[in-house]
Scaffold this motif. Sequence first.
Motif, PDB file in Angstrom:
ATOM      1  N   PRO A   5      -6.895   3.407   0.019  1.00 58.54           N
ATOM      2  CA  PRO A   5      -6.359   2.856  -1.231  1.00 58.54           C
ATOM      3  C   PRO A   5      -7.114   1.601  -1.649  1.00 58.54           C
ATOM      4  N   ALA A  33      -7.196  -1.850  -4.711  1.00 58.22           N
ATOM      5  CA  ALA A  33      -6.599  -2.593  -5.823  1.00 58.22           C
ATOM      6  C   ALA A  33      -7.693  -3.491  -6.373  1.00 58.22           C
ATOM      7  N   VAL A  90       1.146  -6.305  -5.535  1.00 60.66           N
ATOM      8  CA  VAL A  90       1.073  -4.918  -5.090  1.00 60.66           C
ATOM      9  C   VAL A  90       1.099  -4.915  -3.565  1.00 60.66           C
ATOM     10  N   MET A 116       0.344  -2.757  -0.202  1.00 60.39           N
ATOM     11  CA  MET A 116      -0.470  -1.591   0.159  1.00 60.39           C
ATOM     12  C   MET A 116      -0.736  -1.538   1.660  1.00 60.39           C
ATOM     13  N   ALA A 154      -7.762  -0.707   3.549  1.00 58.34           N
ATOM     14  CA  ALA A 154      -7.756  -0.719   2.092  1.00 58.34           C
ATOM     15  C   ALA A 154      -9.002  -1.441   1.597  1.00 58.34           C
ATOM     16  N   THR A 156       0.066   3.396 -11.004  1.00 59.01           N
ATOM     17  CA  THR A 156      -0.664   3.306  -9.733  1.00 59.01           C
ATOM     18  C   THR A 156      -1.963   4.083  -9.926  1.00 59.01           C
ATOM     19  N   ASN A 167      -0.020   2.751  -3.000  1.00 63.83           N
ATOM     20  CA  ASN A 167       0.299   1.368  -3.371  1.00 63.83           C
ATOM     21  C   ASN A 167       1.709   1.274  -3.955  1.00 63.83           C
TER      22      ASN A 167
END
Lengths: 253, 318
Positions: A139, A141, A168, A170, A174, B68, B180
């Motif tokens: 993932p 961000a 966020v 997570m 990541a 997301t 997330n």
Amino acid sequence: MKILVAIKQVPERDAQIRVAADGKWIDEDDLSYTINEPDAYALEEALQLKEKNGGEVVVVCAGPERVTSTLREALAKGADRAIHIEADDLGERDTLGIAQMLADAMKGEAADLILTGLQSDDLGLGQTGVVLAELLGIPHATIIMQVEKTDSGLRVKRELEDGWFQHVEMPLPALLTIQSGGNKLRYATLMGIKKAKTKETATVTASAAGAKAVSLEKVYLPEKQKKTEMLTGTPAEIATQLVEKLKFEVRVL
Amino acid sequence: MSGVLVVMEQRAGVLNRMSLEALAAGQQLAAKVGGGCVAAVVSEAGGLKVAGVEKVYSVEHALLKDYTSDGYVDALEQLVKKVQPSYVLFPHTYQVRDFAPALATRFMQVLISDATAIHDGPVFVRQLLQGKLNADYKQTGDGPCFVSVQAGSFRADAEAGADAAVEVFTPELNAGMIRNKPGEPFRESAQTVDLSAAPVIVSVGRGIGEESNISIVEELATALGAEMAASRPICDNGWLPMERQVGSSGQTVSPKLYLAVGISGAIQHLVGMKGSKAVIAINKDENAPIFEVADYGVVGDLFEIVPALTKAVLAAKS
């Protein structure tokens, strides 16, 4: 926490830029290079996370021999080791090709966290991080201002438009792309520079460039969107002309 | 594979301006490449009206309520596979920057991000090196071509015609693949400075060098009765508060006069101020991109010119 930081070497911000003879890129002779500024913030975030949570910071940079100076500087600032992906043909690779190179070099490292700047000062495509995360299946961000380690992973502060933010949560591993200005950048200390000489820089060879999905055909000076009237003279003369414009053209005086 | 799909963004049921601009870009592109233009809007529940396209796909799923990247990439991957467009256009928003590169990767393509113009070919123009150069990009892959367009580069059409037919598209999503957990958006503090209403703005950038030099620009702003603003690096350094930042991550302004001091004019700054009626730029670098949008330009040492201008303004007012 093991943190990889992907950094890019770019021309200095105030470098005089000339289009190369073939019109496909800039003339690289006599250019001075530096770390891409958002990547410097990514490195700073990594170093601060290590100071808080322990672990290791590894910097990774793809490019020709000259990028080792940027890697050395990162080591002097406190990174533990460096990986140089040797490639003289970055221009022959698109974002996917570059991200694939980074992914190949990073796979064996099994990092908990990968950081990079949100975009580069030269190409400004702003996507290497996101594509890298997708290739690695982790993932991500983007446009991150703050990073906090939690029991279950990370809590990050993401910048949105118009002064809005968002937290966020997570899981790890990541990837985050870091926005400028979240931290104050450190300078390398004399001690740091000395220590950097004893730190390891591994060199890996990039695999051959594949077919590109997009290609940069031509670079050129932008056409002016407006006709700019340039004012010249001594500072006092320029000031007088500007006041005239403010009074009679712009009408704000 | 044919035609253009424009992925638009809505908040609380309203399409944002950049999405309408992306739609204008999509219509322009469709006129060049043929195959028509359709739009898509991701929302929890449809009902959005879009005009000037053949069809609107309302991409609906409970898991798309909060944005997301995982949810959007999966949903839009399914939509692109169904619609089979040759081109997929987006507005270059922060949200698009977060997911569109990953969506393009699903198709082993590369997003041409932040495009400012589309020429025949099609050739997509984008800026390099903080706006110092332009570059022409072409798609060479054989999948759909993904492009995001820069704010303010295409004019959103006011008279768009009749509302398009809406087709609901329900992607197959499961909660397990959304990794997330986004929180509610928030603002740091109530915005106390609304620069968007200021008639005159004096803005300072990197060229000022040090915090202690900012006062010479403040004196000019005071003399002009102007609001102070800044480019991002000044606010990053804490030399002026964040709420005075103009640009993509700050405020968008359109004053009668925008006087830019020591601002080179990176794209992220220009998008916040290029709607200004008049722009005066003072910069030491004659190639600074700020001069591309300036009506009046001065190449020189701001430390000499700004105090001289302050003096002349005060003299003119007295």
